[in-house]
Design a protein around this motif. Structure first.
Motif, PDB file in Angstrom:
ATOM      1  N   THR A   1       0.803  -1.231   0.000  1.00  0.00           N
ATOM      2  CA  THR A   1       0.000   0.000   0.000  1.00  0.00           C
ATOM      3  C   THR A   1       0.831   1.275   0.000  1.00  0.00           C
ATOM      4  O   THR A   1       0.283   2.363  -0.121  1.00  0.00           O
ATOM      5  CB  THR A   1      -0.945   0.015   1.212  1.00  0.00           C
ATOM      6  OG1 THR A   1      -0.162  -0.040   2.419  1.00  0.00           O
ATOM      7  CG2 THR A   1      -1.909  -1.166   1.176  1.00  0.00           C
TER       8      THR A   1
ATOM      9  N   MET B   1      -3.304   9.197  -8.176  1.00  0.00           N
ATOM     10  CA  MET B   1      -2.004   9.869  -8.250  1.00  0.00           C
ATOM     11  C   MET B   1      -1.655  10.247  -9.687  1.00  0.00           C
ATOM     12  O   MET B   1      -1.069  11.305  -9.943  1.00  0.00           O
ATOM     13  CB  MET B   1      -0.919   8.958  -7.669  1.00  0.00           C
ATOM     14  CG  MET B   1      -0.957   8.815  -6.159  1.00  0.00           C
ATOM     15  SD  MET B   1      -0.609  10.377  -5.279  1.00  0.00           S
ATOM     16  CE  MET B   1      -2.278  10.959  -4.984  1.00  0.00           C
TER      17      MET B   1
ATOM     18  N   ARG C   1     -13.316   7.743  -2.062  1.00  0.00           N
ATOM     19  CA  ARG C   1     -12.835   7.486  -0.705  1.00  0.00           C
ATOM     20  C   ARG C   1     -13.967   7.049   0.208  1.00  0.00           C
ATOM     21  O   ARG C   1     -15.087   7.513   0.097  1.00  0.00           O
ATOM     22  CB  ARG C   1     -12.193   8.746  -0.135  1.00  0.00           C
ATOM     23  CG  ARG C   1     -10.915   9.076  -0.819  1.00  0.00           C
ATOM     24  CD  ARG C   1     -10.317  10.393  -0.421  1.00  0.00           C
ATOM     25  NE  ARG C   1     -10.806  10.900   0.853  1.00  0.00           N
ATOM     26  CZ  ARG C   1     -10.197  11.865   1.521  1.00  0.00           C
ATOM     27  NH1 ARG C   1      -9.107  12.384   1.050  1.00  0.00           N
ATOM     28  NH2 ARG C   1     -10.686  12.314   2.649  1.00  0.00           N
TER      29      ARG C   1
ATOM     30  N   ARG D   1      -6.688   1.857  -7.161  1.00  0.00           N
ATOM     31  CA  ARG D   1      -7.417   3.131  -7.254  1.00  0.00           C
ATOM     32  C   ARG D   1      -6.497   4.306  -6.883  1.00  0.00           C
ATOM     33  O   ARG D   1      -6.541   5.370  -7.506  1.00  0.00           O
ATOM     34  CB  ARG D   1      -8.644   3.101  -6.350  1.00  0.00           C
ATOM     35  CG  ARG D   1      -9.495   4.381  -6.470  1.00  0.00           C
ATOM     36  CD  ARG D   1     -10.813   4.248  -5.742  1.00  0.00           C
ATOM     37  NE  ARG D   1     -10.626   4.042  -4.320  1.00  0.00           N
ATOM     38  CZ  ARG D   1     -11.196   3.063  -3.617  1.00  0.00           C
ATOM     39  NH1 ARG D   1     -11.965   2.175  -4.241  1.00  0.00           N
ATOM     40  NH2 ARG D   1     -11.000   2.957  -2.308  1.00  0.00           N
ATOM     41  N   TRP D   2      -5.687   4.101  -5.879  1.00  0.00           N
ATOM     42  CA  TRP D   2      -4.765   5.156  -5.460  1.00  0.00           C
ATOM     43  C   TRP D   2      -3.812   5.527  -6.586  1.00  0.00           C
ATOM     44  O   TRP D   2      -3.558   6.711  -6.838  1.00  0.00           O
ATOM     45  CB  TRP D   2      -3.985   4.707  -4.222  1.00  0.00           C
ATOM     46  CG  TRP D   2      -2.860   5.641  -3.851  1.00  0.00           C
ATOM     47  CD1 TRP D   2      -1.540   5.490  -4.127  1.00  0.00           C
ATOM     48  CD2 TRP D   2      -2.980   6.883  -3.139  1.00  0.00           C
ATOM     49  NE1 TRP D   2      -0.815   6.543  -3.635  1.00  0.00           N
ATOM     50  CE2 TRP D   2      -1.671   7.416  -3.029  1.00  0.00           C
ATOM     51  CE3 TRP D   2      -4.051   7.579  -2.585  1.00  0.00           C
ATOM     52  CZ2 TRP D   2      -1.417   8.626  -2.378  1.00  0.00           C
ATOM     53  CZ3 TRP D   2      -3.796   8.785  -1.940  1.00  0.00           C
ATOM     54  CH2 TRP D   2      -2.499   9.301  -1.845  1.00  0.00           C
ATOM     55  N   HIS D   3      -3.273   4.537  -7.277  1.00  0.00           N
ATOM     56  CA  HIS D   3      -2.362   4.824  -8.384  1.00  0.00           C
ATOM     57  C   HIS D   3      -3.066   5.620  -9.480  1.00  0.00           C
ATOM     58  O   HIS D   3      -2.469   6.517 -10.091  1.00  0.00           O
ATOM     59  CB  HIS D   3      -1.783   3.522  -8.943  1.00  0.00           C
ATOM     60  CG  HIS D   3      -0.771   2.883  -8.054  1.00  0.00           C
ATOM     61  ND1 HIS D   3       0.301   3.570  -7.522  1.00  0.00           N
ATOM     62  CD2 HIS D   3      -0.655   1.605  -7.576  1.00  0.00           C
ATOM     63  CE1 HIS D   3       1.019   2.751  -6.771  1.00  0.00           C
ATOM     64  NE2 HIS D   3       0.454   1.562  -6.784  1.00  0.00           N
TER      65      HIS D   3
ATOM     66  N   PRO E   1      -3.456  11.896   3.773  1.00  0.00           N
ATOM     67  CA  PRO E   1      -4.226  10.745   3.297  1.00  0.00           C
ATOM     68  C   PRO E   1      -5.583  10.599   3.974  1.00  0.00           C
ATOM     69  O   PRO E   1      -6.466   9.938   3.450  1.00  0.00           O
ATOM     70  CB  PRO E   1      -3.321   9.552   3.620  1.00  0.00           C
ATOM     71  CG  PRO E   1      -2.461  10.020   4.735  1.00  0.00           C
ATOM     72  CD  PRO E   1      -2.226  11.480   4.467  1.00  0.00           C
TER      73      PRO E   1
ATOM     74  N   ARG F   1       5.011   9.280  -2.343  1.00  0.00           N
ATOM     75  CA  ARG F   1       3.790   8.875  -3.049  1.00  0.00           C
ATOM     76  C   ARG F   1       4.003   8.501  -4.509  1.00  0.00           C
ATOM     77  O   ARG F   1       3.216   7.733  -5.058  1.00  0.00           O
ATOM     78  CB  ARG F   1       2.763  10.005  -2.956  1.00  0.00           C
ATOM     79  CG  ARG F   1       2.284  10.255  -1.544  1.00  0.00           C
ATOM     80  CD  ARG F   1       1.281  11.390  -1.479  1.00  0.00           C
ATOM     81  NE  ARG F   1       0.816  11.588  -0.110  1.00  0.00           N
ATOM     82  CZ  ARG F   1       0.002  12.564   0.277  1.00  0.00           C
ATOM     83  NH1 ARG F   1      -0.436  13.432  -0.629  1.00  0.00           N
ATOM     84  NH2 ARG F   1      -0.379  12.677   1.532  1.00  0.00           N
TER      85      ARG F   1
ATOM     86  N   THR G   1       0.082   7.268   1.898  1.00  0.00           N
ATOM     87  CA  THR G   1      -0.953   7.010   0.907  1.00  0.00           C
ATOM     88  C   THR G   1      -2.294   6.732   1.573  1.00  0.00           C
ATOM     89  O   THR G   1      -2.372   6.300   2.736  1.00  0.00           O
ATOM     90  CB  THR G   1      -0.573   5.799   0.043  1.00  0.00           C
ATOM     91  OG1 THR G   1      -0.691   4.610   0.825  1.00  0.00           O
ATOM     92  CG2 THR G   1       0.843   5.921  -0.497  1.00  0.00           C
ATOM     93  N   ARG G   2      -3.350   6.933   0.809  1.00  0.00           N
ATOM     94  CA  ARG G   2      -4.690   6.601   1.288  1.00  0.00           C
ATOM     95  C   ARG G   2      -4.851   5.097   1.564  1.00  0.00           C
ATOM     96  O   ARG G   2      -5.429   4.711   2.588  1.00  0.00           O
ATOM     97  CB  ARG G   2      -5.720   7.081   0.268  1.00  0.00           C
ATOM     98  CG  ARG G   2      -7.159   6.849   0.687  1.00  0.00           C
ATOM     99  CD  ARG G   2      -7.581   7.795   1.790  1.00  0.00           C
ATOM    100  NE  ARG G   2      -8.910   7.466   2.287  1.00  0.00           N
ATOM    101  CZ  ARG G   2      -9.539   8.173   3.215  1.00  0.00           C
ATOM    102  NH1 ARG G   2      -8.968   9.241   3.715  1.00  0.00           N
ATOM    103  NH2 ARG G   2     -10.737   7.822   3.628  1.00  0.00           N
ATOM    104  N   PRO G   3      -4.359   4.207   0.693  1.00  0.00           N
ATOM    105  CA  PRO G   3      -4.503   2.771   0.988  1.00  0.00           C
ATOM    106  C   PRO G   3      -3.831   2.356   2.301  1.00  0.00           C
ATOM    107  O   PRO G   3      -4.341   1.488   3.011  1.00  0.00           O
ATOM    108  CB  PRO G   3      -3.846   2.088  -0.210  1.00  0.00           C
ATOM    109  CG  PRO G   3      -3.920   3.078  -1.301  1.00  0.00           C
ATOM    110  CD  PRO G   3      -3.793   4.418  -0.648  1.00  0.00           C
TER     111      PRO G   3
ATOM    112  N   ASN H   1      -7.907  -0.983  -3.466  1.00  0.00           N
ATOM    113  CA  ASN H   1      -7.565   0.344  -2.930  1.00  0.00           C
ATOM    114  C   ASN H   1      -6.237   0.849  -3.491  1.00  0.00           C
ATOM    115  O   ASN H   1      -6.087   2.037  -3.807  1.00  0.00           O
ATOM    116  CB  ASN H   1      -7.488   0.294  -1.403  1.00  0.00           C
ATOM    117  CG  ASN H   1      -8.838   0.064  -0.754  1.00  0.00           C
ATOM    118  OD1 ASN H   1      -9.892   0.200  -1.399  1.00  0.00           O
ATOM    119  ND2 ASN H   1      -8.828  -0.290   0.521  1.00  0.00           N
TER     120      ASN H   1
END
Length: 597
Positions: A255, A355, A594, A350-352, A554, A398, A263-265, A347
């Motif tokens: 993550t 970003m 989110r 999705r984060w990638h 995050p 990140r 990061t959010r994850p 997750n």
């Protein structure tokens, strides 16, 4: 010719395998400098521009080589200048030895020039071992203990040698009363927990349905074991920033970084897990760990002094990470439920995507996230990446993905400003055959990075692969503190403290005979990175970036981002429309998908 104490010090360093010493000359170490001349510059004396930089270069060398970093300075002011770099070693648990001069014994206590109470000065930073050599017979024991202690405690140590002692004839300690002989050998050792403790840890981990693993730099060398456990338990793996290079970011359930820069994850991993396994990390921000009582916990750390902190773990295993995980693996059961594991992977994916979109947002003139994002795919799989403190660390955390044999680090615990370039120089001495990239802000570059470019220019021919690329995020603002004022204090930017001079860092590099590239348009970012990585020596790329791009935490909510935007508007009324539209667009790009707002 008789062997002097100074000659013996260099000889003993060579025997310990020390190949370079980072330092700056001064009359308090004249005896050592003369010995270097007699020793044909072995180990190599690497001349930094400032003693603090010498210490940070030693830290960078130690971090990326796994070997002892050594720095040297004169008495008084030179010794004082070492402190910040040595504290960086202390807080990030890195083996570094400082050798410093001192006023001659006959002048001690007489308020002589450059007379400083060095024992008092170093007693905290080198608390594991600091000693003054007053007679030749103290050597080699004092030096040997300093080296062994630095390795064993992963800490800085200090040896103080008065100027007149350096010039004395060396006489080894005889086989006599009140003499302390010594030896060179430092056999490897591995600490392991008891079988009973391992079984208790396995019971906790086997009972978990939603397992999170947090790895730090202490898990280095245990990537295979971490992956085996993660796949067995269906866990996600988050990383403390110092552990960024422990495990590849290309693994779907990894993550990324933890914490405010993370990061959010990783935030969701810790928020929602029911079991936490921490390996080789003393990650200090407990607010980013699971809520107390919401998850059971197991910690593994080699240092009993650092274990059992940050979270109420049920089982604390004292031992080497790899050896402990290898013994733990046969005790674990496969978790057949994969819903948690699959959600972690979703997750991360999705984060990638988020970003990627954030990096593509327009900015005035260049988006700093685009700068880091564009670098990532261009990095060779054996690259070493250093980051300075400040907002540059957020984009490093990140957007730079570790893979292959890549390494990366920054000042994780001290968060000292200005470490990026000296770390990179230390990395080049640790691995002269590998490319090194430093990501720094213009504040750090102006603080001391420009001066250390001179060091890079001086020693570029020593390195098999001469590539050392410095990417400068040039936004004329001390950006991290500016955002802290806005987001945490709700205050506008205080320009007298935050605004930086407009300096052409690329032009300075060209004056030194290095490659210097200035980037003012988004379309030029990727080509500039390519040109710097293709250069036949050190290169500086000066990216003119937008200070209004927010390093969004995050866990941030829309309401928090709205209040931050209002703080910007109050502080920069002349840019109301640009800031309002651009900032909110960036936030909206970050927020979709989110959980919990």
């Amino acid at each position: 010719m008789s062997t002097k104490v100074a000659d013996h010090i260099l000889s003993r360093l060579r025997a310990w395998g020390v190949e370079q010493v980072f330092g700056y000359p001064g009359d308090g170490i004249n005896g050592l400098l003369a010995a270097w001349g007699r020793a044909d510059n072995r180990p190599e004396f690497v001349q930094a521009r400032h003693e603090e930089m010498a210490a940070l270069e030693a830290v960078g060398y130690a971090k990326f080589s796994g070997r002892l970093g050594v720095c040297v300075a004169t008495s008084g002011s030179g010794a004082i200048h070492l402190l910040n770099g040595l504290y960086d070693a202390k807080l990030d648990h890195v083996p570094v030895l400082a050798i410093v001069g001192q006023t001659a014994r006959s002048a001690m206590g007489g308020s002589y020039q450059q007379e400083v109470d060095l024992h008092t000065l170093f007693k905290d930073v080198a608390s594991d071992f600091v000693e003054t050599v007053t007679v030749p017979e103290q050597l080699p024991n004092v030096l040997d203990r300093a080296v062994r202690t630095a390795y064993a405690r992963r800490a800085p140590t200090a040896v103080i040698v008065p100027g007149d002692v350096q010039d004395l004839d060396h006489t080894p300690p005889p086989h006599a009363f009140k003499m302390v002989p010594s030896s060179l050998d430092r056999s490897s050792w591995t600490a392991q927990p008891s079988q009973e403790a391992l079984e208790r840890a396995a019971d906790v981990l086997n009972a978990g349905d939603e397992v999170a693993i947090l790895v730090g730099q202490g898990a280095a060398g245990a990537q295979q074991e971490v992956c085996e456990i993660a796949e067995l338990l269906g866990a996600g793996v988050g990383k403390a920033l110092l552990g960024k290079d422990v495990i590849s970011d290309r693994i779907p359930y990894v993550t990324g970084a933890m914490g405010l820069l993370g990061t959010r994850p990783s935030y969701e991993l810790m928020r929602d897990c029911d079991t936490l396994l921490t390996v080789g990390s003393s990650f200090p921000y407990s607010q980013f760990l699971p809520d107390f009582g919401s998850a059971r916990g197991v910690q593994i750390d080699i240092d009993p002094h650092m274990i059992g902190m940050r979270y109420p773990y049920e089982v604390n295993l004292v031992g080497d990470s790899r050896a402990t995980l290898r013994r733990l693996l046969p005790l674990l059961h496969r978790n057949e439920g994969r819903d948690w594991h699959e959600q972690v992977c979703v997750n991360v994916a999705r984060w990638h995507e988020v970003m990627e979109r954030r990096a593509a947002l327009s900015a005035d003139p260049v988006n700093p996230e685009q700068v880091a994002r564009a670098l990532d795919p261009l990095l060779p799989d054996d690259a070493i990446v250093t980051s300075d403190s400040g907002s540059a660390a957020t984009w490093y955390a990140r957007h730079i993905s570790m893979r292959g044999t890549m390494r990366g680090s920054l000042s994780g615990t001290l968060a000292t400003m200005g470490c990026g370039v000296p770390y990179a120089i230390g990395a080049k001495y640790a691995h002269p055959d590998r490319p090194v990239v430093a990501l720094v802000g213009d504040g750090a570059m102006q603080m001391n990075g420009l001066a250390e470019l001179i060091t890079a220019a001086k020693y570029r021919h020593r390195w098999t692969d001469p590539r050392l690329v410095v990417g400068v995020l040039d936004n004329r603002d001390l950006n991290q503190v500016t955002w802290e004022l806005r987001a945490m204090g709700g205050a506008p930017s205080f320009l007298p403290s935050q605004e930086l001079p407009d300096v052409d860092h690329a032009a300075f590099a060209r004056q030194l005979g290095l490659t210097g590239i200035r980037v003012e348009k988004p379309d030029d970012v990727t080509d500039a990175w390519r040109a710097a990585l293709d250069a036949d020596g050190p290169a500086v790329v000066d990216f003119r970036t937008d200070p209004s791009v927010p390093p969004v935490p995050p866990h941030a909510t829309w309401d928090q981002m709205e209040s931050t935007a209002e703080a910007i508007l109050k502080g920069d009324p002349q840019r109301t429309d640009v800031v309002k539209q651009g900032f909110k667009a960036k936030v909206q790009e970050f927020l979709p998908g989110r959980k919990h707002g």
